[in-house]
Design a protein around this motif. Structure first.
Motif, PDB file in Angstrom:
ATOM      1  N   ARG A 184       2.052  -7.954   1.199  1.00  0.00           N
ATOM      2  CA  ARG A 184       2.833  -6.750   0.895  1.00  0.00           C
ATOM      3  C   ARG A 184       4.196  -6.842   1.588  1.00  0.00           C
ATOM      4  NH1 ARG A 184      -2.407  -5.152   0.709  1.00  0.00           N
ATOM      5  NH2 ARG A 184      -2.708  -5.045   2.931  1.00  0.00           N
ATOM      6  N   PHE A 185       5.224  -6.458   0.844  1.00  0.00           N
ATOM      7  CA  PHE A 185       6.602  -6.510   1.330  1.00  0.00           C
ATOM      8  C   PHE A 185       7.269  -5.160   1.155  1.00  0.00           C
ATOM      9  CE2 PHE A 185       5.371 -10.766   0.225  1.00  0.00           C
ATOM     10  CZ  PHE A 185       5.908 -11.540   1.216  1.00  0.00           C
ATOM     11  N   ARG A 186       8.260  -4.906   2.015  1.00  0.00           N
ATOM     12  CA  ARG A 186       9.018  -3.660   1.959  1.00  0.00           C
ATOM     13  C   ARG A 186      10.492  -4.000   2.139  1.00  0.00           C
ATOM     14  NH1 ARG A 186      11.351  -0.451   5.634  1.00  0.00           N
ATOM     15  NH2 ARG A 186      10.555  -1.604   7.404  1.00  0.00           N
ATOM     16  N   PHE A 187      11.336  -3.370   1.324  1.00  0.00           N
ATOM     17  CA  PHE A 187      12.775  -3.551   1.476  1.00  0.00           C
ATOM     18  C   PHE A 187      13.294  -2.441   2.389  1.00  0.00           C
ATOM     19  CE2 PHE A 187      17.257  -3.166   0.478  1.00  0.00           C
ATOM     20  CZ  PHE A 187      17.650  -4.495   0.526  1.00  0.00           C
ATOM     21  N   ALA A 188      13.975  -2.831   3.454  1.00  0.00           N
ATOM     22  CA  ALA A 188      14.540  -1.868   4.403  1.00  0.00           C
ATOM     23  C   ALA A 188      16.046  -1.776   4.151  1.00  0.00           C
ATOM     24  CB  ALA A 188      14.272  -2.300   5.827  1.00  0.00           C
ATOM     25  N   THR A 189      16.477  -0.623   3.666  1.00  0.00           N
ATOM     26  CA  THR A 189      17.902  -0.477   3.344  1.00  0.00           C
ATOM     27  C   THR A 189      18.772  -0.548   4.590  1.00  0.00           C
ATOM     28  OG1 THR A 189      17.626   1.927   3.341  1.00  0.00           O
ATOM     29  CG2 THR A 189      17.540   0.813   1.206  1.00  0.00           C
ATOM     30  N   HIS A 190      18.270  -0.083   5.738  1.00  0.00           N
ATOM     31  CA  HIS A 190      19.071  -0.128   6.962  1.00  0.00           C
ATOM     32  C   HIS A 190      19.372  -1.565   7.393  1.00  0.00           C
ATOM     33  CE1 HIS A 190      15.090  -0.714   8.736  1.00  0.00           C
ATOM     34  NE2 HIS A 190      15.714  -1.260   9.761  1.00  0.00           N
ATOM     35  N   ALA A 191      18.477  -2.485   7.068  1.00  0.00           N
ATOM     36  CA  ALA A 191      18.670  -3.892   7.425  1.00  0.00           C
ATOM     37  C   ALA A 191      19.160  -4.719   6.230  1.00  0.00           C
ATOM     38  CB  ALA A 191      17.372  -4.483   7.954  1.00  0.00           C
ATOM     39  N   ASP A 192      19.099  -4.131   5.037  1.00  0.00           N
ATOM     40  CA  ASP A 192      19.500  -4.797   3.800  1.00  0.00           C
ATOM     41  C   ASP A 192      18.696  -6.080   3.584  1.00  0.00           C
ATOM     42  OD1 ASP A 192      20.932  -5.003   1.411  1.00  0.00           O
ATOM     43  OD2 ASP A 192      22.445  -6.305   2.320  1.00  0.00           O
ATOM     44  N   GLN A 193      17.366  -5.998   3.834  1.00  0.00           N
ATOM     45  CA  GLN A 193      16.525  -7.175   3.642  1.00  0.00           C
ATOM     46  C   GLN A 193      15.076  -6.787   3.397  1.00  0.00           C
ATOM     47  OE1 GLN A 193      16.799  -8.951   7.751  1.00  0.00           O
ATOM     48  NE2 GLN A 193      14.623  -9.296   7.410  1.00  0.00           N
ATOM     49  N   TRP A 194      14.338  -7.740   2.828  1.00  0.00           N
ATOM     50  CA  TRP A 194      12.907  -7.625   2.635  1.00  0.00           C
ATOM     51  C   TRP A 194      12.186  -8.014   3.913  1.00  0.00           C
ATOM     52  CZ3 TRP A 194      10.555  -5.440  -1.389  1.00  0.00           C
ATOM     53  CH2 TRP A 194      11.266  -5.301  -2.580  1.00  0.00           C
ATOM     54  N   PHE A 195      11.047  -7.348   4.158  1.00  0.00           N
ATOM     55  CA  PHE A 195      10.187  -7.668   5.296  1.00  0.00           C
ATOM     56  C   PHE A 195       8.755  -7.850   4.802  1.00  0.00           C
ATOM     57  CE2 PHE A 195      13.618  -5.511   7.507  1.00  0.00           C
ATOM     58  CZ  PHE A 195      13.760  -6.284   8.647  1.00  0.00           C
ATOM     59  N   TYR A 196       8.052  -8.819   5.408  1.00  0.00           N
ATOM     60  CA  TYR A 196       6.616  -8.964   5.207  1.00  0.00           C
ATOM     61  C   TYR A 196       5.941  -7.876   6.033  1.00  0.00           C
ATOM     62  CZ  TYR A 196       1.902 -10.813   5.926  1.00  0.00           C
ATOM     63  OH  TYR A 196       0.535 -10.962   6.020  1.00  0.00           O
ATOM     64  N   VAL A 197       5.054  -7.099   5.416  1.00  0.00           N
ATOM     65  CA  VAL A 197       4.354  -6.025   6.129  1.00  0.00           C
ATOM     66  C   VAL A 197       2.978  -6.511   6.581  1.00  0.00           C
ATOM     67  CG1 VAL A 197       3.449  -3.668   5.987  1.00  0.00           C
ATOM     68  CG2 VAL A 197       5.597  -4.265   4.817  1.00  0.00           C
ATOM     69  N   ASP A 198       2.133  -6.897   5.625  1.00  0.00           N
ATOM     70  CA  ASP A 198       0.794  -7.382   5.923  1.00  0.00           C
ATOM     71  C   ASP A 198       0.205  -7.968   4.645  1.00  0.00           C
ATOM     72  OD1 ASP A 198       0.001  -5.208   4.350  1.00  0.00           O
ATOM     73  OD2 ASP A 198      -0.812  -4.067   6.009  1.00  0.00           O
ATOM     74  N   GLY A 199      -1.051  -8.364   4.716  1.00  0.00           N
ATOM     75  CA  GLY A 199      -1.667  -8.933   3.537  1.00  0.00           C
ATOM     76  C   GLY A 199      -3.175  -8.930   3.622  1.00  0.00           C
ATOM     77  N   ASP A 200      -3.784  -9.069   2.465  1.00  0.00           N
ATOM     78  CA  ASP A 200      -5.237  -9.213   2.364  1.00  0.00           C
ATOM     79  C   ASP A 200      -5.509 -10.700   2.194  1.00  0.00           C
ATOM     80  OD1 ASP A 200      -5.645  -6.426   2.449  1.00  0.00           O
ATOM     81  OD2 ASP A 200      -5.186  -6.286   0.316  1.00  0.00           O
ATOM     82  N   ALA A 201      -6.060 -11.310   3.238  1.00  0.00           N
ATOM     83  CA  ALA A 201      -6.211 -12.766   3.273  1.00  0.00           C
ATOM     84  C   ALA A 201      -7.661 -13.192   3.207  1.00  0.00           C
ATOM     85  CB  ALA A 201      -5.584 -13.314   4.553  1.00  0.00           C
ATOM     86  N   GLN A 202      -7.872 -14.325   2.555  1.00  0.00           N
ATOM     87  CA  GLN A 202      -9.173 -14.991   2.527  1.00  0.00           C
ATOM     88  C   GLN A 202      -8.932 -16.441   2.918  1.00  0.00           C
ATOM     89  OE1 GLN A 202     -10.453 -14.473  -1.519  1.00  0.00           O
ATOM     90  NE2 GLN A 202     -11.414 -12.510  -1.073  1.00  0.00           N
ATOM     91  N   TRP A 203      -9.736 -16.934   3.851  1.00  0.00           N
ATOM     92  CA  TRP A 203      -9.640 -18.310   4.314  1.00  0.00           C
ATOM     93  C   TRP A 203     -10.899 -19.041   3.888  1.00  0.00           C
ATOM     94  CZ3 TRP A 203      -5.274 -19.413   7.316  1.00  0.00           C
ATOM     95  CH2 TRP A 203      -4.558 -18.307   7.772  1.00  0.00           C
ATOM     96  N   ARG A 204     -10.722 -20.272   3.441  1.00  0.00           N
ATOM     97  CA  ARG A 204     -11.918 -21.065   3.158  1.00  0.00           C
ATOM     98  C   ARG A 204     -11.630 -22.543   3.387  1.00  0.00           C
ATOM     99  NH1 ARG A 204     -12.923 -23.559  -1.999  1.00  0.00           N
ATOM    100  NH2 ARG A 204     -11.183 -23.192  -3.414  1.00  0.00           N
ATOM    101  N   ARG A 205     -12.675 -23.205   3.827  1.00  0.00           N
ATOM    102  CA  ARG A 205     -12.600 -24.648   4.062  1.00  0.00           C
ATOM    103  C   ARG A 205     -12.711 -25.357   2.722  1.00  0.00           C
ATOM    104  NH1 ARG A 205     -13.481 -28.726   7.806  1.00  0.00           N
ATOM    105  NH2 ARG A 205     -14.853 -30.361   7.062  1.00  0.00           N
ATOM    106  N   LEU A 206     -11.882 -26.363   2.511  1.00  0.00           N
ATOM    107  CA  LEU A 206     -11.935 -27.168   1.297  1.00  0.00           C
ATOM    108  C   LEU A 206     -12.761 -28.417   1.573  1.00  0.00           C
ATOM    109  CD1 LEU A 206      -8.197 -26.979   0.180  1.00  0.00           C
ATOM    110  CD2 LEU A 206     -10.115 -25.613  -0.651  1.00  0.00           C
ATOM    111  N   ASP A 207     -13.699 -28.707   0.718  1.00  0.00           N
ATOM    112  CA  ASP A 207     -14.527 -29.896   0.885  1.00  0.00           C
ATOM    113  C   ASP A 207     -13.848 -31.038   0.136  1.00  0.00           C
ATOM    114  OD1 ASP A 207     -16.597 -31.562   1.568  1.00  0.00           O
ATOM    115  OD2 ASP A 207     -17.929 -30.839  -0.029  1.00  0.00           O
TER     116      ASP A 207
END
Length: 159
Positions: free
Chosen positions: A114-137
């Motif tokens: 998830r990203f949010r654009f902050a007008t005060h900084a005039d840039q996009w920021f990464y907020v957080d995310g729903d992550a899944q990790w898995r080992r590859l065989d």
């Protein structure tokens, strides 16, 4: 582990451009990322290059970890695949998969960020995310997940 020399020929984010023409300018000035996907690609490249300052500069301050905690995960990032990217006004999401190798072998991170654009900084920021990790065989004789076309034992699994 950091990115190998061969990865500098093209940008680690997977775009067919040199790193210094693709993600490096966003590392220098995050306002150059005009979309959540452009920022996601630059952040992936920052992980691949151990560019922690670029990661921190693009992380929502309320969810940003410390620089030391970022530097503790020893991984060699191999490949980024963007599955979906959306933007509605000042919010956006990017769904991606990122393959890497660490002390536990080949791994895959799949996340909807998830990203949010902050007008005060005039840039996009990464907020957080729903992550899944898995080992590859991945067997030593299988194709390397980095996409080189080589067997894993002749590529990223060497050593």
């Amino acid at each position: 582990m950091t990115m190998s020399k061969k990865a500098f020929d093209t940008c680690p984010c997977g775009q067919p451009r040199r790193f210094d023409e693709c993600c490096a300018p966003i590392h220098e000035d995050p306002r150059r990322a005009k979309t959540p996907e452009a920022l996601m690609r630059a952040r992936y490249s920052a992980f691949a290059c151990d560019a922690y300052d670029a990661l921190i500069a693009t992380w929502e301050p309320t969810t940003c970890p410390t620089r030391d905690s970022l530097a503790t995960h020893e991984a060699c990032w191999l490949k980024l695949i963007i599955h979906d990217s959306t933007q509605q006004g000042a919010t956006g999401t990017v769904t991606f998969s990122a393959d890497f190798i660490d002390a536990n072998g080949f791994q895959r991170l799949t996340e909807t960020s998830r990203f949010r654009f902050a007008t005060h900084a005039d840039q996009w920021f990464y907020v957080d995310g729903d992550a899944q990790w898995r080992r590859l065989d991945i067997g030593r004789n299988a194709a390397c997940p980095c996409g080189s076309g080589l067997k894993a034992k002749r590529c990223c699994a060497r050593g």
